[in-house]
Design an enzyme around this catalytic site. Sequence first.
Site, PDB file in Angstrom:
ATOM      1  N   GLU A  12       0.909  -1.312  -0.020  1.00 50.02           N
ATOM      2  CA  GLU A  12      -0.053  -0.008  -0.009  1.00 50.02           C
ATOM      3  C   GLU A  12       0.790   1.368   0.027  1.00 50.02           C
ATOM      4  O   GLU A  12       1.889   1.369   0.473  1.00 50.02           O
ATOM      5  CB  GLU A  12      -1.009   0.025   1.184  1.00 50.02           C
ATOM      6  CG  GLU A  12      -1.998  -1.120   1.082  1.00 50.02           C
ATOM      7  CD  GLU A  12      -2.936  -0.877   2.301  1.00 50.02           C
ATOM      8  OE1 GLU A  12      -2.673  -0.248   3.298  1.00 50.02           O
ATOM      9  OE2 GLU A  12      -3.788  -1.927   2.465  1.00 50.02           O
ATOM     10  N   LYS A  22      -1.278  -2.846 -42.889  1.00 50.12           N
ATOM     11  CA  LYS A  22      -0.951  -3.868 -42.061  1.00 50.12           C
ATOM     12  C   LYS A  22      -2.051  -4.658 -41.422  1.00 50.12           C
ATOM     13  O   LYS A  22      -3.154  -4.179 -41.396  1.00 50.12           O
ATOM     14  CB  LYS A  22      -0.032  -3.429 -41.047  1.00 50.12           C
ATOM     15  CG  LYS A  22      -0.766  -2.752 -39.931  1.00 50.12           C
ATOM     16  CD  LYS A  22       0.206  -2.351 -38.650  1.00 50.12           C
ATOM     17  CE  LYS A  22      -0.596  -2.015 -37.475  1.00 50.12           C
ATOM     18  NZ  LYS A  22       0.160  -1.432 -36.448  1.00 50.12           N
ATOM     19  N   THR A  47       6.524  -2.254 -27.959  1.00 53.15           N
ATOM     20  CA  THR A  47       7.379  -3.223 -28.273  1.00 53.15           C
ATOM     21  C   THR A  47       8.349  -2.972 -29.467  1.00 53.15           C
ATOM     22  O   THR A  47       9.182  -4.159 -29.593  1.00 53.15           O
ATOM     23  CB  THR A  47       6.862  -4.530 -28.195  1.00 53.15           C
ATOM     24  OG1 THR A  47       6.058  -4.731 -29.375  1.00 53.15           O
ATOM     25  CG2 THR A  47       5.895  -4.981 -26.875  1.00 53.15           C
ATOM     26  N   ALA A  48       8.027  -2.041 -30.166  1.00 52.75           N
ATOM     27  CA  ALA A  48       8.807  -1.744 -31.408  1.00 52.75           C
ATOM     28  C   ALA A  48       8.630  -2.668 -32.440  1.00 52.75           C
ATOM     29  O   ALA A  48       9.191  -2.465 -33.561  1.00 52.75           O
ATOM     30  CB  ALA A  48      10.312  -1.544 -31.316  1.00 52.75           C
ATOM     31  N   GLY A  49       7.451  -3.652 -32.292  1.00 50.79           N
ATOM     32  CA  GLY A  49       7.317  -4.574 -33.661  1.00 50.79           C
ATOM     33  C   GLY A  49       7.128  -3.981 -34.707  1.00 50.79           C
ATOM     34  O   GLY A  49       7.363  -4.159 -35.951  1.00 50.79           O
ATOM     35  N   THR A  50       5.842  -2.980 -34.484  1.00 53.06           N
ATOM     36  CA  THR A  50       5.045  -2.344 -35.671  1.00 53.06           C
ATOM     37  C   THR A  50       6.260  -1.611 -36.292  1.00 53.06           C
ATOM     38  O   THR A  50       6.336  -1.392 -37.525  1.00 53.06           O
ATOM     39  CB  THR A  50       4.154  -1.535 -34.995  1.00 53.06           C
ATOM     40  OG1 THR A  50       2.988  -2.208 -34.495  1.00 53.06           O
ATOM     41  CG2 THR A  50       3.461  -0.739 -36.346  1.00 53.06           C
TER      42      THR A  50
END
Length: 323
Positions: A47, A201, A234-237
């Site tokens: 908490e 995409k 995540t930088a995938g795109t």
Amino acid sequence: MTGMKAAGQKKLMLFSGRTHPELAKEVAEQLGIEVAPTRFQDFANGEIFVRYLESVRGCDAFVLQCHASPINESVMEQLIMVDALKRASAKRITVLTPFLAYARQDKKHRGREPISARLMTDLFHTAGANRLMAIDLHTDQIQGFFDGPVDHLFALPLLADYVRSRVAGEQFTVVSPDAGRVRTADRWADRLGAPLAIIHKRRDPDVANEVKVHEVVGDVEGRTCVLVDDMIDTAGTIVKAADALFDQGADKVIAAATHGVLSGPAAERLQNSRISEVVITNSLPIPAERDFDKLTQLSIAPLLARAISEVFSDGSVTSLFEH
């Protein structure tokens, strides 16, 4: 001095959570004040306890917290800070969330799903917030989720002016990494006077963060491409989009986004990609293990300070972007 007074004895006070104190300090320096002293304590069961170390009665309070990892603790800490201000008789409470948590959950894609972005704004309103201030919300309609004034700030001028300096003298194209970012990319193209391209995409609805790039619509061959988005998670795109651009003959790719979430493998993916430079703001803290050579961070502290000043003086936040 931990505050400033205006006519009628109005007093501005800036409060900071613990996720990005460096940004709060920068904003305070821009305003010519100090961050209000606050005591935080974590109890054994997790908490959070907050107590302000000087009177906040009647003040115009601005509570700055970046919703960064651990994200749920960041949100809860800010909610408790707002509640403490309300119970200590602050006159007006403005929640500053440069990056608003859960903003991507702004609608139901399928049945039995939450709209968590609406839940977030409801929580802040219930806690006692009178006003919300954020930078580059994932979608504009989130402004309507909060029952009160919302100041939606834009990092576009800061980012675009920097990118312009990096591509001066080159032929370049602004690229949207997907259909959902076309409006953002269009604003970039207008400001930079550049043509626009779009990457089509599809995502797998059952696999999070999985992207499949299909085709590039627009002229990118032999040009520098500026890939723009509101955030890099995540930088995938962004990496797959860059690969698609190089496959279509692009000469160089620069990526620009407001929020560098940089979760999981993002830093490694970006560093090992063919992207020349990744430009983000400091709306979120970047720990040392997520920093990498290609990363450039621009400070949003001057923008936040000017917006705070306009709100405090009953001026116009819109005037910051009218040009």
